[in-house]
Design an enzyme around this catalytic site. Structure first.
Site, mmCIF file in Angstrom:
data_model
loop_
_atom_site.group_PDB
_atom_site.id
_atom_site.type_symbol
_atom_site.label_atom_id
_atom_site.label_comp_id
_atom_site.label_asym_id
_atom_site.label_seq_id
_atom_site.Cartn_x
_atom_site.Cartn_y
_atom_site.Cartn_z
ATOM 1 N N GLN A 34 35.760 38.907 23.891
ATOM 2 C CA GLN A 34 34.781 39.471 25.272
ATOM 3 C C GLN A 34 33.340 38.452 24.793
ATOM 4 O OE1 GLN A 34 37.124 39.632 27.255
ATOM 5 N NE2 GLN A 34 35.889 40.689 28.256
ATOM 6 N N HIS B 152 31.739 35.736 26.120
ATOM 7 C CA HIS B 152 31.774 34.766 27.551
ATOM 8 C C HIS B 152 30.302 34.866 27.944
ATOM 9 C CE1 HIS B 152 35.701 35.187 29.953
ATOM 10 N NE2 HIS B 152 35.536 36.244 29.225
ATOM 11 N N GLU C 80 35.320 47.950 31.913
ATOM 12 C CA GLU C 80 36.642 46.983 32.722
ATOM 13 C C GLU C 80 37.921 47.214 32.425
ATOM 14 O OE1 GLU C 80 35.712 41.906 33.952
ATOM 15 O OE2 GLU C 80 34.339 42.656 32.633
ATOM 16 N N HIS C 81 38.277 46.217 31.047
ATOM 17 C CA HIS C 81 38.840 45.395 29.708
ATOM 18 C C HIS C 81 39.088 46.826 29.295
ATOM 19 C CE1 HIS C 81 36.917 42.507 31.212
ATOM 20 N NE2 HIS C 81 38.483 41.830 31.706
ATOM 21 N N ASP D 178 43.664 37.844 30.834
ATOM 22 C CA ASP D 178 42.703 36.767 31.520
ATOM 23 C C ASP D 178 43.376 35.280 32.193
ATOM 24 O OD1 ASP D 178 39.859 37.769 30.744
ATOM 25 O OD2 ASP D 178 39.681 37.012 28.916
ATOM 26 N N HIS E 100 35.337 63.757 76.112
ATOM 27 C CA HIS E 100 36.040 63.492 75.332
ATOM 28 C C HIS E 100 37.453 64.095 76.055
ATOM 29 C CE1 HIS E 100 33.514 61.450 72.666
ATOM 30 N NE2 HIS E 100 35.291 61.898 71.286
#
Length: 447
Positions: free
Chosen positions: A271, A274, A340-341, A374, A433
């Protein structure tokens, strides 16, 4: 290499825990003033402004926004067969998973003569953003396009930054992935200008496949991007729907002393490569394992391709090792972090995974690394970041569907409940109404 947060012997509250955990992130508000002129210019001048900003920021200006059909076909023809085969396998597995997410119409008989149905309607047109930056992301084409197609979206466009090394077109692997998926509309535009052009549309240049061809605006934009893309999404939200405001990617690993330090180190690195802002966090009740992971990182980082980027990410405030007393405390930490992961590398990992409530995606055991997700697990890798997994989900078929209630009552069913509707309308001081109901029974009922 990794900073340590030692929570052993303490019982922090949830608020204290969230503040104590490693977390970086980006301040989208800080770039709104920079991005706003871009969005406004593209809203006013369309493709011409988008191409100008592409030339300024990406160093490339294609002849037209829309990529010629021949360029898409040629990219697939020239693609390495092994890459094409891997992409086809990824597409097949993603379709298998996402096809099972389709929703069907439900019809509920509330009373005799009164039903409420919920039907699911695909968004009319979507824009799918595929970033450029440090890497090439054909996998993101798959992760965006497949759920949109499985939802039944009738019109979609993929947009990706122009590359000066490829004649102002998106990277050829991106184009090849589009070809494999049957996507014939691709725009060579990236960044904030891409989001704005998707939101507002415009006319393409005379050099487009079709002179003065229309660039239709979309109804929904999905796909991750950098902070400028995220800021543009925020500015355009309301004019167009968005999936999320994605932050830097992140991995958290919950591990005990049964885990392999070398595997943990490689997953943290995967990770970190990235982005320099990527977060890599290990949560463990074993100080010995933490020491072993640090040693494995020193060894592996020294030989990894993107060593400088990885080192910066791992040494940033967003990354670190969190030491806890036991597995119970570790579960509380990763739920508070809402990664996230999230990898679970413990004894009886499946049982531990079942207890997790906050994560974008959960990877169970040593043979389910994030990198599998991924590319070829079949799951989606467009996931909530920055703790938003506490309330948000990853990209799926549902992202591209609208649930619509259909109410069908006959006269008798309405008459039976009319007094209650009038009572509630009066209680809210909205007598009109109630009158709308009573009017239907004037002179014996509606004609």
């Amino acid at each position: 290499m990794l900073a340590r947060t030692d929570l052993r012997g303490s019982t922090p509250t949830l608020a204290e825990l969230r503040r104590a955990l490693p977390r970086g992130g980006t301040d989208v508000n800080a770039v709104l003033d920079t991005v706003a002129p871009v969005v406004h210019a593209v809203a006013d001048r369309g493709a011409e402004a988008a191409l100008e900003y592409g030339e300024r920021f990406d160093g490339a200006r294609p002849a037209s926004v829309r990529v010629p059909a021949k360029a898409i076909a040629d990219a697939l023809e020239a693609l390495d067969p092994s890459i094409a085969d891997a992409l086809r396998e990824s597409i097949t597995r993603a379709r298998t998973v996402h096809a099972d997410q389709r929703r069907t119409t439900t019809k509920t008989q509330v009373v005799d003569g009164g039903t409420v149905s919920e039907k699911w309607i695909p968004v009319r047109r979507v824009g799918l953003y595929v970033p450029g930056g440090n890497a090439v992301y054909p996998s993101s084409v798959i992760m965006n396009v497949v759920p949109a197609q499985e939802a039944g979206v009738g019109s979609l466009v993929v947009t990706s930054p122009p590359q000066k090394d490829f004649g102002g077109q998106p990277h050829p692997t991106i184009l090849a992935a589009c070809a494999l998926l049957g996507v014939d509309e691709v725009w060579a535009v990236g960044g904030a200008q891409a989001v704005a052009l998707l939101a507002y549309g415009g006319q393409d240049t005379d050099e487009a496949d079709e002179p003065n061809s229309v660039l239709d605006p979309v109804d929904l934009i999905t796909g991750p991007g950098n902070i400028y893309v995220t800021a543009a999404k925020r500015l355009c939200r309301g004019t167009v729907g968005i999936d999320s405001e994605a932050g830097p990617t992140e991995i958290a690993i919950l591990a005990d002393d049964s885990a392999d330090a070398g595997i943990l180190a490689s997953d943290l690195i995967s990770q970190a490569e990235h982005d320099v802002l990527a977060a890599s966090v290990l949560v463990t009740d074993s100080a010995d394992l933490a020491d072993a992971v640090d040693a494995a990182l020193d060894q592996q980082v020294a030989t990894t391709k993107h060593r400088e980027r990885v080192t910066t990410a791992l040494s940033g405030e967003q990354s670190g090792i969190v030491l806890v007393d036991d597995l119970e405390a570790g579960i509380a930490v990763v739920d508070a972090y809402a990664a996230e992961h999230l990898e679970i590398q413990t004894r009886d990992a499946a049982a531990v995974a079942d207890r997790i409530t906050n994560a974008g995606a959960i990877f169970v055991g040593p043979y389910a690394p994030v990198s599998l997700g991924d590319y070829c697990a079949g799951s989606n890798h467009v996931l909530p970041t920055s703790g938003s997994a506490r309330f948000a989900s990853g990209l799926s078929v549902q992202t591209f569907l609208k649930g619509v209630h259909v109410i069908d009552y006959d006269e008798a069913a309405l008459r039976d409940v009319a007094d209650r509707v009038v009572t509630l309308a009066d209680a809210e001081d909205l007598p009109g109404h109630g009158d709308a109901v009573k009017q239907r029974f004037v002179n014996g009922g509606a004609s």
